[in-house]
Design an enzyme around this catalytic site. Structure first.
Site, PDB file in Angstrom:
ATOM      1  CE  LYS A  95      -2.075  -1.085   4.003  1.00 50.33           C
ATOM      2  NZ  LYS A  95      -1.389  -2.162   4.207  1.00 50.33           N
ATOM      3  NE  ARG A 122       1.716  -4.772  11.164  1.00 52.06           N
ATOM      4  CZ  ARG A 122       2.951  -4.791  10.163  1.00 52.06           C
ATOM      5  NH1 ARG A 122       3.973  -5.229  10.903  1.00 52.06           N
ATOM      6  NH2 ARG A 122       2.759  -4.089   9.193  1.00 52.06           N
ATOM      7  NE  ARG A 156      -4.836  -0.816   9.482  1.00 52.65           N
ATOM      8  CZ  ARG A 156      -3.600  -0.487   8.903  1.00 52.65           C
ATOM      9  NH1 ARG A 156      -3.742   0.682   8.095  1.00 52.65           N
ATOM     10  NH2 ARG A 156      -2.574  -1.137   8.935  1.00 52.65           N
ATOM     11  NE  ARG A 173       7.686  -2.317   6.414  1.00 56.72           N
ATOM     12  CZ  ARG A 173       6.387  -2.191   6.646  1.00 56.72           C
ATOM     13  NH1 ARG A 173       5.630  -1.908   5.719  1.00 56.72           N
ATOM     14  NH2 ARG A 173       5.834  -2.657   7.622  1.00 56.72           N
ATOM     15  NE  ARG A 202       5.773  -0.340  10.400  1.00 58.32           N
ATOM     16  CZ  ARG A 202       4.553  -0.351   9.582  1.00 58.32           C
ATOM     17  NH1 ARG A 202       4.732   0.218   8.543  1.00 58.32           N
ATOM     18  NH2 ARG A 202       3.597  -1.046  10.149  1.00 58.32           N
TER      19      ARG A 202
END
Ligand code: AP5
Ligand code: MG
Length: 217
Positions: free
Chosen positions: A18, A175, A93, A132, A164
């Site tokens: 996203k 998540r 969301r 990431r 993160r």
């Protein structure tokens, strides 16, 4: 916002791309990219009460309560740079957030242009999130799939990259569970409204972006 502003929502599970797609799309359209996750992380970096509270949810992989999120996002949409539209990333969301967005847009005689849903298999999601790297300014890299020009420094401002807190394996799984319970129902909601366009989130980053851009024309 001006009449006929372009309002795009990027929907999809964590790690589907996203943020990566929203940044490119916003640049092409000349409108801002607004990520609620980035806004919370900016608040946390500035140690505001909102950021500190949001982090208690984010670090467990849970959603920040709707009221806090909706208030923050609506205030952001009021800013002048949103006049020609926005690319929303990670918002809405929940169904409550979707209805709040639609009623806000309704109140200013606007409507959603498109909801782009990115689909990626779960095994790839876990690989993407564990590799990431992020910059303070919100740029997103991947050790293997999208490396920075200089290892672990941002291409734009040269600042050091970081991983993160919520990309740890156990938090990622939570998540994904929360996504299935709270965000997945939005796919049907937007499909019923005729706003949903589905995209395969696996492939070259620029090719996926071309598909999303073309769907908007
Ligand atoms: P948020 O920051 O929005 O995280 P998320 O939804 O979990 O999504 P991610 O940012 O992890 O993934 P992404 O889809 O943006 O993928 P990316 O482009 O980085 O939210 C974080 C937290 O904040 C939430 O858990 C919640 O607590 C809170 N929050 C945020 N919004 C909220 C809301 N509305 N309500 C309540 N709480 C909220 O890509 C992932 C990796 O893959 C990168 O390394 C990238 O380089 C790589 N990649 C991307 N595309 C490709 C490709 N095509 N091929 C190969 N690799 C790729
Ligand atoms: Mg993101």
């Amino acid at each position: 916002m001006k009449e006929q502003a372009t309002i795009v929502v990027m929907l999809g599970a964590p790690g589907t791309g996203k943020g990566t797609q929203a940044v490119l799309l916003a640049e092409r359209l000349g409108i801002p990219h607004i990520s609620t996750g980035d806004l919370f992380r900016e608040h946390l970096a500035a140690e505001t009460p909102l950021g500190i509270e949001a982090a208690t949810y984010m670090n467990k992989g849970e959603l920040v309560p709707d009221e806090i999120t909706i208030t923050m996002l609506n205030a952001r949409l009021e800013e002048d740079d949103c006049e020609n539209g926005v690319v929303l990333d990670g918002y809405p969301r929940t169904l409550v957030q979707a209805l709040a967005l639609e009623s806000y847009l309704d109140s200013i005689d606007e409507e959603l242009t498109m909801v782009a849903n990115l689909a990626v298999p779960e095994v790839l999601i876990v690989k993407r999130l564990s590799g990431r790297w992020m910059s303070k300014s919100g740029n997103v890299y991947h050790a293997e799939y999208n490396p920075p020009k200089r290892k672990w420094f941002d291409d734009e401002d040269g600042s050091p990259l970081y991983q993160r807190e919520d990309d740890k394996a156990e938090t990622v799984l939570n998540r994904l569970k929360i996504y299935e319970a709270q965000t997945l129902p939005l796919i049907d909601h937007f499909r019923e409204e005729g706003k949903l366009v589905e995209f395969n989130g696996v492939g070259e980053i620029n090719d996926i972006n071309d598909e999303i851009f073309e769907a908007l024309q």
